[in-house]
Write a protein that holds these residues in place. Sequence first.
Motif, mmCIF file in Angstrom:
data_model
loop_
_atom_site.group_PDB
_atom_site.id
_atom_site.type_symbol
_atom_site.label_atom_id
_atom_site.label_comp_id
_atom_site.label_asym_id
_atom_site.label_seq_id
_atom_site.Cartn_x
_atom_site.Cartn_y
_atom_site.Cartn_z
ATOM 1 N N UNK A 1 3.298 -1.853 -4.580
ATOM 2 C CA UNK A 1 1.996 -1.203 -4.778
ATOM 3 C C UNK A 1 1.211 -1.165 -3.463
ATOM 4 N N UNK A 2 1.195 -2.279 -2.730
ATOM 5 C CA UNK A 2 0.493 -2.323 -1.443
ATOM 6 C C UNK A 2 1.139 -1.348 -0.451
ATOM 7 N N UNK A 3 2.463 -1.299 -0.450
ATOM 8 C CA UNK A 3 3.191 -0.398 0.443
ATOM 9 C C UNK A 3 2.861 1.057 0.124
ATOM 10 N N UNK A 4 2.773 1.384 -1.149
ATOM 11 C CA UNK A 4 2.424 2.749 -1.524
ATOM 12 C C UNK A 4 0.990 3.096 -1.113
ATOM 13 N N UNK A 5 0.074 2.168 -1.333
ATOM 14 C CA UNK A 5 -1.307 2.426 -0.895
ATOM 15 C C UNK A 5 -1.365 2.613 0.618
ATOM 16 N N UNK A 6 -0.572 1.827 1.336
ATOM 17 C CA UNK A 6 -0.527 1.941 2.801
ATOM 18 C C UNK A 6 -0.113 3.344 3.222
ATOM 19 N N UNK A 7 0.970 3.863 2.625
ATOM 20 C CA UNK A 7 1.454 5.170 3.060
ATOM 21 C C UNK A 7 0.615 6.320 2.518
ATOM 22 N N UNK A 8 -0.050 6.129 1.405
ATOM 23 C CA UNK A 8 -1.012 7.159 0.976
ATOM 24 C C UNK A 8 -2.196 7.197 1.927
ATOM 25 N N UNK A 9 -2.645 6.049 2.353
ATOM 26 C CA UNK A 9 -3.721 5.990 3.349
ATOM 27 C C UNK A 9 -3.258 6.682 4.634
ATOM 28 N N UNK A 10 -2.023 6.411 5.052
ATOM 29 C CA UNK A 10 -1.459 7.050 6.247
ATOM 30 C C UNK A 10 -1.419 8.562 6.067
ATOM 31 N N UNK A 11 -1.016 9.019 4.893
ATOM 32 C CA UNK A 11 -0.964 10.461 4.619
ATOM 33 C C UNK A 11 -2.372 11.060 4.660
ATOM 34 N N UNK A 12 -3.345 10.355 4.107
ATOM 35 C CA UNK A 12 -4.737 10.830 4.142
ATOM 36 C C UNK A 12 -5.253 10.916 5.571
ATOM 37 N N UNK B 1 -1.571 -3.813 2.935
ATOM 38 C CA UNK B 1 -2.765 -3.138 2.405
ATOM 39 C C UNK B 1 -3.453 -2.365 3.525
ATOM 40 N N UNK B 2 -3.859 -1.142 3.231
ATOM 41 C CA UNK B 2 -4.491 -0.338 4.278
ATOM 42 C C UNK B 2 -5.871 -0.847 4.657
ATOM 43 N N UNK B 3 -6.220 -0.680 5.901
ATOM 44 C CA UNK B 3 -5.329 -0.281 6.984
ATOM 45 C C UNK B 3 -4.396 -1.434 7.326
ATOM 46 N N UNK B 4 -3.164 -1.116 7.643
ATOM 47 C CA UNK B 4 -2.146 -2.137 7.911
ATOM 48 C C UNK B 4 -2.583 -3.043 9.045
ATOM 49 N N UNK B 5 -2.308 -4.313 8.867
ATOM 50 C CA UNK B 5 -2.708 -5.299 9.869
ATOM 51 C C UNK B 5 -1.674 -5.450 10.977
ATOM 52 N N UNK B 6 -0.434 -5.136 10.651
ATOM 53 C CA UNK B 6 0.658 -5.217 11.620
ATOM 54 C C UNK B 6 1.497 -3.962 11.471
ATOM 55 N N UNK B 7 1.770 -3.306 12.570
ATOM 56 C CA UNK B 7 2.624 -2.121 12.524
ATOM 57 C C UNK B 7 4.050 -2.542 12.829
ATOM 58 N N UNK B 8 4.982 -1.923 12.131
ATOM 59 C CA UNK B 8 6.388 -2.216 12.396
ATOM 60 C C UNK B 8 7.194 -0.928 12.283
#
Length: 189
Positions: A168-179, A96-103
């Motif tokens: 769903x969480x993964x998609x929200x994460x990458x939409x947040x990243x895109x934003x 969930x954005x913002x991601x707590x752990x980057x990989x």
Amino acid sequence: MANGRAKTLEDLEIQFTTIGARAQALVESAGPDLCSRPPASGSWSVAECLQHLNVIADAYFPVWQQIIANAGPRKAALNAPYQIDFWGRLISWILEPPARIRSKTPLPFQPVDCNSIDSVLAGFLARQQHIVDTLRRCRGRAIDTVSIASPVDSRIRYSIWSSFLVNAAHQRHHLWQAEQALQKLRSEK
């Protein structure tokens, strides 16, 4: 329920539909030039974020199709909340954005062939509809009691239900990243 953990299939349908609308609005507001430019070296552009989500969805569809068809009937009431398992709870919390752990994204799931944002977005929206259609095929099935191996990391097993929540969480994460990428590009103008 547009955000937060879904409890029913209807909640998830709303989330995936909302994610699709959010992606479309993002692309329309930015235009093709900004969507194709990464904000920094080694970062992903909007098009790459969406293409990555397309690749991930394509990895899940065959698994969902096979396993959902074999899932037995649900014993709980039709509109009763589904139960998330340990891995689903942990991974969706991390994503969930913002991601707590980057990989680092494994090579097979990195975005490639981001020809045009229009084709990437069209593919993304088609996959969102496919996910919603897949959710509809889950009605009345015990998808929170049947486990699958994650197509991304086969060491992780979670229920079909949890796999949808993770997506769903993964998609929200990458939409947040895109934003965030667009925000950075716009601030540099």
